[in-house]
Each structure stands twice: as C-alpha cells, then as structure tokens.
Design an enzyme around this catalytic site. Structure first.
Site, PDB file in Angstrom:
ATOM      1  N   GLY A  18       0.829  -1.200   0.000  1.00  0.00           N
ATOM      2  CA  GLY A  18       0.000   0.000   0.000  1.00  0.00           C
ATOM      3  C   GLY A  18       0.859   1.244   0.000  1.00  0.00           C
ATOM      4  N   GLU A  19       0.207   2.386  -0.150  1.00  0.00           N
ATOM      5  CA  GLU A  19       0.905   3.665  -0.136  1.00  0.00           C
ATOM      6  C   GLU A  19       0.172   4.626   0.784  1.00  0.00           C
ATOM      7  OE1 GLU A  19       1.509   5.138  -4.055  1.00  0.00           O
ATOM      8  OE2 GLU A  19       2.598   3.362  -4.739  1.00  0.00           O
ATOM      9  N   ALA A  21       0.532   8.669   3.119  1.00  0.00           N
ATOM     10  CA  ALA A  21       0.847  10.079   2.920  1.00  0.00           C
ATOM     11  C   ALA A  21       2.346  10.335   2.855  1.00  0.00           C
ATOM     12  CB  ALA A  21       0.222  10.903   4.045  1.00  0.00           C
ATOM     13  N   TYR A  22       3.150   9.490   3.530  1.00  0.00           N
ATOM     14  CA  TYR A  22       4.583   9.757   3.620  1.00  0.00           C
ATOM     15  C   TYR A  22       5.456   8.645   3.052  1.00  0.00           C
ATOM     16  CZ  TYR A  22       2.889  13.307   6.852  1.00  0.00           C
ATOM     17  OH  TYR A  22       2.213  14.362   7.413  1.00  0.00           O
ATOM     18  N   GLY A  23       4.876   7.720   2.329  1.00  0.00           N
ATOM     19  CA  GLY A  23       5.698   6.655   1.773  1.00  0.00           C
ATOM     20  C   GLY A  23       4.871   5.433   1.428  1.00  0.00           C
ATOM     21  N   GLU A  24       5.542   4.283   1.363  1.00  0.00           N
ATOM     22  CA  GLU A  24       4.873   3.056   0.954  1.00  0.00           C
ATOM     23  C   GLU A  24       5.035   1.972   2.009  1.00  0.00           C
ATOM     24  OE1 GLU A  24       6.914   2.363  -2.693  1.00  0.00           O
ATOM     25  OE2 GLU A  24       8.614   1.344  -1.751  1.00  0.00           O
ATOM     26  N   VAL A  25       4.219   0.934   1.874  1.00  0.00           N
ATOM     27  CA  VAL A  25       4.279  -0.213   2.777  1.00  0.00           C
ATOM     28  C   VAL A  25       4.716  -1.423   1.967  1.00  0.00           C
ATOM     29  CG1 VAL A  25       3.012  -1.674   4.391  1.00  0.00           C
ATOM     30  CG2 VAL A  25       2.411   0.751   4.167  1.00  0.00           C
ATOM     31  N   LYS A  40       6.262  -0.144   6.951  1.00  0.00           N
ATOM     32  CA  LYS A  40       5.952   1.186   6.421  1.00  0.00           C
ATOM     33  C   LYS A  40       7.253   1.976   6.326  1.00  0.00           C
ATOM     34  CE  LYS A  40       2.237   3.362   7.787  1.00  0.00           C
ATOM     35  NZ  LYS A  40       1.250   4.182   8.573  1.00  0.00           N
ATOM     36  N   ASP A 132     -10.250   8.363  10.292  1.00  0.00           N
ATOM     37  CA  ASP A 132     -10.141   8.074   8.855  1.00  0.00           C
ATOM     38  C   ASP A 132     -10.579   6.636   8.563  1.00  0.00           C
ATOM     39  OD1 ASP A 132      -9.682   8.736   6.212  1.00  0.00           O
ATOM     40  OD2 ASP A 132      -7.549   8.237   6.269  1.00  0.00           O
TER      41      ASP A 132
END
Length: 215
Positions: A18-19, A21-25, A40, A132
């Site tokens: 996944g992606e 707000a500050y990077g990817e997983v 993450k 969220d």
C-alpha cells in the site's frame, strides 16, 4: 517473488502492500521461518513535516492490543528514513472485496461490521479516535478477521476522564460525518458515521474511488 536483504534475517520483497501520505508499505519475509510482516517506509528527506505526525502515530499505535487492530511491532530510524514494522494482513484491503455496484454478501458485510465496531469500541474506550475509517484502512487477515489500520490521523479525545471536541477537518470526504466540515464536533459519533458509510459500501458497492484525504 524477488526480495533483497534488509536487516539481519529479513528480506524486503518487491511487493508493495500500500501507499500512504509519507511513503509506501512493503512486505518483509524472514529468511528461515518465512514469517511475513509489513514495513511502512517513511522518506524524511522527501517529506520534511513527517516526523511530528509519525511520532504521534507511533505513540498511539504502540498502546493498542486488540484482535481487530493491526499490531505494532516496532520502528527503526535512520538519518533520512524510518521504518515501522506492523502485522501483515494477507487478505489485503476490505476495499478489494467490495465489487463495484454489487457489494458483497450481506452475511460478510455483517461479520466485518461487527468486527469493525468491536475494534472501534476498544479505541473509544481508551479515549482514541481514528478519524479516517474507510475500506482502504480496514485490512483482512489470512483467517478473515477485519483489522483497523493506519493511525496517521488518530488522536486522543479523552484524557483523564475529560473529553474535548475535535476541530481539525481531516479524513476522506465520502466517509466524513457532516459535522466534521462545519464546526467542532464530537469524536465518537464521527467515527461511527464513517462505519455506517463503510457498511453501505459493502452492501451496495457504491463508494467513491478517490482515495485522497482532505488533510
């Protein structure tokens, strides 16, 4: 599946889970046991304002221990990058199980809603609001258990028995309670509204494909 050495005994696969707000997983795999965890990756060189939000997320997430919440395992910090290690949910996002304009069987929607509300009740009892809730932030384990993830917008609404109103407009618009856009609001009802929108999406397949947030 291709993978490269990451830290001792662990390989980092090319699989992007996944992606944010500050990077990817990404997926990490243990060399000998083949255990899998999610990692993450935050790029502080690219996102200068990430530190404060990430620290708040970690402080909250490390407090949590519930079967319907993704487990936090730890973090590793480098000069310009940071790694947060989390439970891996092999079933992917709830979002992927919702067929557009169809949804899913009502028995599945009922099961996932019950698990979502169970996890949310645990958070609220601790005085934490997620802010969220949406299908992309709800993950499914290998045995079909729903788990709440991504605490980047979570915060405390109750401390030492004293509650405060929320005044930050954050979340993802299709899932926001109306009061979030207008004025200070109570945290718990806003989270529950988002759960209701998720339930409608599961039953009807009607959802907004825009994954962007408002804050």
């Amino acid at each position: 599946m291709q993978a490269t050495a990451f830290v001792e005994d662990w390989l980092c696969s090319n699989t992007i889970l996944g992606e944010g707000a500050y990077g990817e997983v990404r997926l990490l795999i243990h060399r000998t046991t083949e255990e899998k965890i999610a990692c993450k990756i935050i790029n502080h060189a690219k996102y200068k304002n990430a530190s404060t939000n990430i620290n708040r997320e970690v402080v909250i997430h490390k407090m949590l221990d519930h079967e319907n919440i993704i487990k936090y395992y730890g973090r590793r910090q480098e000069p310009f990058k940071e790694y947060i290690f989390l439970e891996y949910a092999a079933g992917g996002e709830l979002f992927q199980l919702i067929e557009p304009d169809v949804g899913m069987p009502s028995c599945d929607a009922q099961k996932y809603t019950k698990q979502l509300l169970c996890g949310l009740k645990y958070l609220h009892n601790l005085g934490i609001t997620h802010r969220d809730i949406k299908p992309e932030n709800l993950l499914i384990s290998h045995d079909g258990e729903l788990k709440i993830s991504d605490f980047g917008m979570a915060t405390m609404f109750r401390f030492k028995g004293k509650e405060r109103l929320m005044d930050k407009k954050c979340g993802t618009k299709p899932y926001l309670a109306p009061e979030v856009l207008r004025e200070p609001y109570k945290a718990q009802p806003a989270d529950l509204w988002s759960c209701g929108v998720v339930l409608v999406a599961m039953l009807t397949g009607v959802y907004c494909p825009n994954r962007g947030g408002i804050s």
